[in-house]
Design a protein around this motif. Structure first.
Motif, PDB file in Angstrom:
ATOM      1  N   SER B  20       0.745  -1.090  -0.031  1.00 51.76           N
ATOM      2  CA  SER B  20      -0.159   0.051  -0.018  1.00 51.76           C
ATOM      3  C   SER B  20       0.833   1.166  -0.046  1.00 51.76           C
ATOM      4  CB  SER B  20      -0.826  -0.122   1.251  1.00 51.76           C
ATOM      5  OG  SER B  20      -1.628   1.004   1.264  1.00 51.76           O
ATOM      6  N   VAL B  21       0.894   1.982  -1.212  1.00 51.13           N
ATOM      7  CA  VAL B  21       1.712   3.217  -1.109  1.00 51.13           C
ATOM      8  C   VAL B  21       1.093   4.169  -0.366  1.00 51.13           C
ATOM      9  CG1 VAL B  21       2.516   5.007  -2.798  1.00 51.13           C
ATOM     10  CG2 VAL B  21       2.393   2.638  -3.431  1.00 51.13           C
ATOM     11  N   SER B  22       1.861   4.808   0.477  1.00 50.94           N
ATOM     12  CA  SER B  22       1.453   5.824   1.580  1.00 50.94           C
ATOM     13  C   SER B  22       1.743   7.239   1.031  1.00 50.94           C
ATOM     14  CB  SER B  22       2.006   5.598   2.971  1.00 50.94           C
ATOM     15  OG  SER B  22       1.687   6.526   3.877  1.00 50.94           O
ATOM     16  N   GLU B  23       2.856   7.343   0.319  1.00 52.71           N
ATOM     17  CA  GLU B  23       3.362   8.615   0.033  1.00 52.71           C
ATOM     18  C   GLU B  23       4.322   8.544  -1.336  1.00 52.71           C
ATOM     19  OE1 GLU B  23       5.991  10.142   3.116  1.00 52.71           O
ATOM     20  OE2 GLU B  23       6.403  12.081   2.079  1.00 52.71           O
ATOM     21  N   THR B  24       4.256   9.641  -2.156  1.00 52.70           N
ATOM     22  CA  THR B  24       4.733   9.484  -3.215  1.00 52.70           C
ATOM     23  C   THR B  24       6.026  10.987  -3.211  1.00 52.70           C
ATOM     24  OG1 THR B  24       3.391   8.691  -4.716  1.00 52.70           O
ATOM     25  CG2 THR B  24       5.016  10.027  -5.632  1.00 52.70           C
ATOM     26  N   ARG B  25       7.346  10.676  -3.169  1.00 56.22           N
ATOM     27  CA  ARG B  25       8.097  11.824  -2.847  1.00 56.22           C
ATOM     28  C   ARG B  25       9.121  11.778  -4.181  1.00 56.22           C
ATOM     29  NH1 ARG B  25      11.334  10.556   2.595  1.00 56.22           N
ATOM     30  NH2 ARG B  25       9.857  10.285   3.867  1.00 56.22           N
ATOM     31  N   ASP B  26       9.753  13.067  -4.343  1.00 58.71           N
ATOM     32  CA  ASP B  26      10.636  13.540  -5.612  1.00 58.71           C
ATOM     33  C   ASP B  26      12.091  13.121  -5.096  1.00 58.71           C
ATOM     34  OD1 ASP B  26       8.720  16.242  -5.592  1.00 58.71           O
ATOM     35  OD2 ASP B  26       9.117  14.997  -7.391  1.00 58.71           O
ATOM     36  N   LEU B  27      12.767  12.365  -5.813  1.00 57.33           N
ATOM     37  CA  LEU B  27      14.305  11.994  -5.484  1.00 57.33           C
ATOM     38  C   LEU B  27      14.814  13.216  -6.308  1.00 57.33           C
ATOM     39  CD1 LEU B  27      16.412  10.424  -3.981  1.00 57.33           C
ATOM     40  CD2 LEU B  27      16.423   8.925  -6.359  1.00 57.33           C
ATOM     41  N   ASP B  28      14.469  13.755  -7.310  1.00 61.20           N
ATOM     42  CA  ASP B  28      14.767  14.682  -8.379  1.00 61.20           C
ATOM     43  C   ASP B  28      13.764  14.975  -9.288  1.00 61.20           C
ATOM     44  OD1 ASP B  28      17.101  12.614  -9.954  1.00 61.20           O
ATOM     45  OD2 ASP B  28      14.899  12.946 -10.719  1.00 61.20           O
ATOM     46  N   GLU B  29      13.633  15.838  -9.956  1.00 60.79           N
ATOM     47  CA  GLU B  29      12.923  16.355 -11.135  1.00 60.79           C
ATOM     48  C   GLU B  29      12.077  15.254 -11.742  1.00 60.79           C
ATOM     49  OE1 GLU B  29      12.781  20.675 -13.152  1.00 60.79           O
ATOM     50  OE2 GLU B  29      13.429  18.825 -14.859  1.00 60.79           O
ATOM     51  N   ASN B  30      13.169  14.171 -11.964  1.00 59.87           N
ATOM     52  CA  ASN B  30      12.497  13.192 -13.034  1.00 59.87           C
ATOM     53  C   ASN B  30      12.510  11.743 -12.215  1.00 59.87           C
ATOM     54  OD1 ASN B  30      12.086  14.804 -15.458  1.00 59.87           O
ATOM     55  ND2 ASN B  30      14.573  14.721 -15.573  1.00 59.87           N
ATOM     56  N   THR B  31      12.399  12.017 -11.038  1.00 63.33           N
ATOM     57  CA  THR B  31      12.647  10.500 -10.487  1.00 63.33           C
ATOM     58  C   THR B  31      11.632  10.501  -9.051  1.00 63.33           C
ATOM     59  OG1 THR B  31      14.900  10.257 -10.801  1.00 63.33           O
ATOM     60  CG2 THR B  31      13.818   8.803  -9.224  1.00 63.33           C
ATOM     61  N   LEU B  32      10.620   9.599  -9.112  1.00 68.08           N
ATOM     62  CA  LEU B  32       9.842   9.630  -8.128  1.00 68.08           C
ATOM     63  C   LEU B  32       9.879   8.442  -7.225  1.00 68.08           C
ATOM     64  CD1 LEU B  32       6.216  11.045  -9.919  1.00 68.08           C
ATOM     65  CD2 LEU B  32       7.872  12.129  -8.275  1.00 68.08           C
ATOM     66  N   LEU B  33       9.643   8.289  -5.924  1.00 62.70           N
ATOM     67  CA  LEU B  33       9.856   7.115  -4.973  1.00 62.70           C
ATOM     68  C   LEU B  33       8.438   7.152  -4.417  1.00 62.70           C
ATOM     69  CD1 LEU B  33      13.232   7.734  -3.161  1.00 62.70           C
ATOM     70  CD2 LEU B  33      12.672   6.383  -5.184  1.00 62.70           C
ATOM     71  N   ASP B  34       7.790   5.661  -4.355  1.00 59.50           N
ATOM     72  CA  ASP B  34       6.622   5.502  -3.646  1.00 59.50           C
ATOM     73  C   ASP B  34       6.937   4.774  -2.698  1.00 59.50           C
ATOM     74  OD1 ASP B  34       5.249   4.903  -7.143  1.00 59.50           O
ATOM     75  OD2 ASP B  34       4.959   6.600  -5.827  1.00 59.50           O
ATOM     76  N   LEU B  35       6.617   5.156  -1.492  1.00 60.19           N
ATOM     77  CA  LEU B  35       6.975   4.721  -0.162  1.00 60.19           C
ATOM     78  C   LEU B  35       5.651   4.065   0.623  1.00 60.19           C
ATOM     79  CD1 LEU B  35       9.043   7.565   0.965  1.00 60.19           C
ATOM     80  CD2 LEU B  35       9.780   5.677  -0.282  1.00 60.19           C
ATOM     81  N   ASP B  36       5.937   3.204   1.493  1.00 57.84           N
ATOM     82  CA  ASP B  36       4.802   2.636   2.353  1.00 57.84           C
ATOM     83  C   ASP B  36       4.625   3.357   3.569  1.00 57.84           C
ATOM     84  OD1 ASP B  36       6.437  -0.439   3.252  1.00 57.84           O
ATOM     85  OD2 ASP B  36       6.975   1.918   3.758  1.00 57.84           O
ATOM     86  N   ALA B  37       3.852   3.038   4.305  1.00 57.48           N
ATOM     87  CA  ALA B  37       3.763   3.855   5.692  1.00 57.48           C
ATOM     88  C   ALA B  37       4.968   3.943   6.405  1.00 57.48           C
ATOM     89  CB  ALA B  37       2.584   3.345   6.568  1.00 57.48           C
ATOM     90  N   GLN B  38       6.039   2.658   6.161  1.00 55.61           N
ATOM     91  CA  GLN B  38       7.181   2.662   7.326  1.00 55.61           C
ATOM     92  C   GLN B  38       8.270   3.408   6.494  1.00 55.61           C
ATOM     93  OE1 GLN B  38       5.115  -0.096   6.676  1.00 55.61           O
ATOM     94  NE2 GLN B  38       4.332   0.505   8.783  1.00 55.61           N
ATOM     95  N   GLY B  39       8.111   4.087   5.307  1.00 59.80           N
ATOM     96  CA  GLY B  39       9.108   4.624   4.632  1.00 59.80           C
ATOM     97  C   GLY B  39       9.673   3.740   3.760  1.00 59.80           C
ATOM     98  N   HIS B  40       9.525   2.523   3.573  1.00 57.15           N
ATOM     99  CA  HIS B  40      10.017   1.736   2.420  1.00 57.15           C
ATOM    100  C   HIS B  40       9.713   1.925   1.027  1.00 57.15           C
ATOM    101  CE1 HIS B  40       9.887  -1.183   6.228  1.00 57.15           C
ATOM    102  NE2 HIS B  40      10.988  -0.712   6.368  1.00 57.15           N
ATOM    103  N   VAL B  41      10.698   1.878   0.171  1.00 58.04           N
ATOM    104  CA  VAL B  41      10.423   2.122  -1.151  1.00 58.04           C
ATOM    105  C   VAL B  41       9.750   0.975  -1.747  1.00 58.04           C
ATOM    106  CG1 VAL B  41      11.465   2.720  -3.303  1.00 58.04           C
ATOM    107  CG2 VAL B  41      12.559   3.485  -1.255  1.00 58.04           C
ATOM    108  N   LEU B  42       8.547   1.051  -2.267  1.00 54.70           N
ATOM    109  CA  LEU B  42       7.779   0.308  -2.877  1.00 54.70           C
ATOM    110  C   LEU B  42       8.168   0.225  -4.510  1.00 54.70           C
ATOM    111  CD1 LEU B  42       4.411   0.239  -1.030  1.00 54.70           C
ATOM    112  CD2 LEU B  42       6.307  -1.383  -0.799  1.00 54.70           C
ATOM    113  N   ALA B  43       8.034   1.363  -5.140  1.00 60.99           N
ATOM    114  CA  ALA B  43       8.004   1.715  -6.572  1.00 60.99           C
ATOM    115  C   ALA B  43       9.062   2.957  -6.879  1.00 60.99           C
ATOM    116  CB  ALA B  43       6.859   1.839  -7.042  1.00 60.99           C
ATOM    117  N   ILE B  44       9.741   2.735  -7.880  1.00 53.82           N
ATOM    118  CA  ILE B  44      10.574   3.952  -8.541  1.00 53.82           C
ATOM    119  C   ILE B  44      10.061   4.089  -9.971  1.00 53.82           C
ATOM    120  CG2 ILE B  44      12.869   4.718  -9.114  1.00 53.82           C
ATOM    121  CD1 ILE B  44      13.781   2.281  -7.139  1.00 53.82           C
TER     122      ILE B  44
END
Lengths: 145, 65
Positions: B20-44
């Motif tokens: 379950s993706v909890s948050e989407t963050r920018d690593l840079d302008e062209n890279t997004l990280l999808d994190l779960d509630a514990q902060g683990h990366v689920l998708a890039i």
């Protein structure tokens, strides 16, 4: 008449949407001030809040029928748990009434708007270079205007 | 793990694991990280993938213990 044409980048916001949005924003702002004990200098117009809100909702319903184009990435992530709860009308609203907009180096256009129905959380939508195709949309927790 | 490439937008989606993706963050302008509630990366998500990855020579090797 709202058509796809005015979505092209550079076209000014239609006066009716701008006016309705300002009316609604003013009414919301005054509601917050009054809730904190502030007072208006003049009596509140009886129909200000409702008429402004209804006009914005009416215009949003027309916007929703515009059906902005979507990329395949957007469609593929649409069913994810974090994206499923995002109403398409909110995406339309953010695209058409952004509070913040940046220009990316690749020409894509991220826009942010605060969604009142979600406790004011910031919704980020990313448009492709054509300004008409929604590529991504998600609640941006780390965004600070 | 699943890797998907979207040709229309030149975007690469690397799903490391389901969750379950909890948050989407920018690593840079062209890279997004999808994190779960514990902060683990689920998708890039990598934008402009052809410029950033050699998609034509993708391979997966599993080295036995």
């Amino acid at each position: 008449m709202l058509t796809d044409d005015w979505l092209t980048c550079g076209n000014p916001e239609p006066a009716e949407i701008y006016s309705a949005r300002r009316t609604f924003a003013r009414a919301v702002a005054w509601s917050k001030i009054e809730a904190q004990g502030g007072r208006r200098r003049q009596p509140k117009p009886q129909s200000c809040t409702q008429s402004g809100k209804h006009r914005v909702q009416h215009l949003l319903s027309r916007c929703a029928r515009l059906e902005l184009k979507k990329t395949k990435y957007f469609d593929s992530t649409r069913l994810r748990s974090d994206r499923l709860g995002i109403d398409l009308r909110w995406i339309d609203f953010t695209v058409l009434n952004p509070q913040v907009e940046h220009a990316q180096s690749d020409g894509r256009i991220p826009r942010w708007a605060s969604i009142a129905e979600c406790d004011g959380r910031w919704l980020r939508t990313v448009l492709l270079e054509d300004g008409k195709t929604v590529h991504n949309a998600f609640f941006d927790r780390g965004f600070r205007p | 793990m699943k890797i998907r490439y979207f040709e229309d937008t030149d975007m690469l989606l690397i799903e490391l694991k389901s969750g379950s993706v909890s948050e989407t963050r920018d690593l840079d302008e062209n890279t997004l990280l999808d994190l779960d509630a514990q902060g683990h990366v689920l998708a890039i998500t990598l934008e402009h993938a052809t410029a950033r990855a050699e998609l034509s020579s993708f391979s997966f090797d599993r080295i036995a213990a």
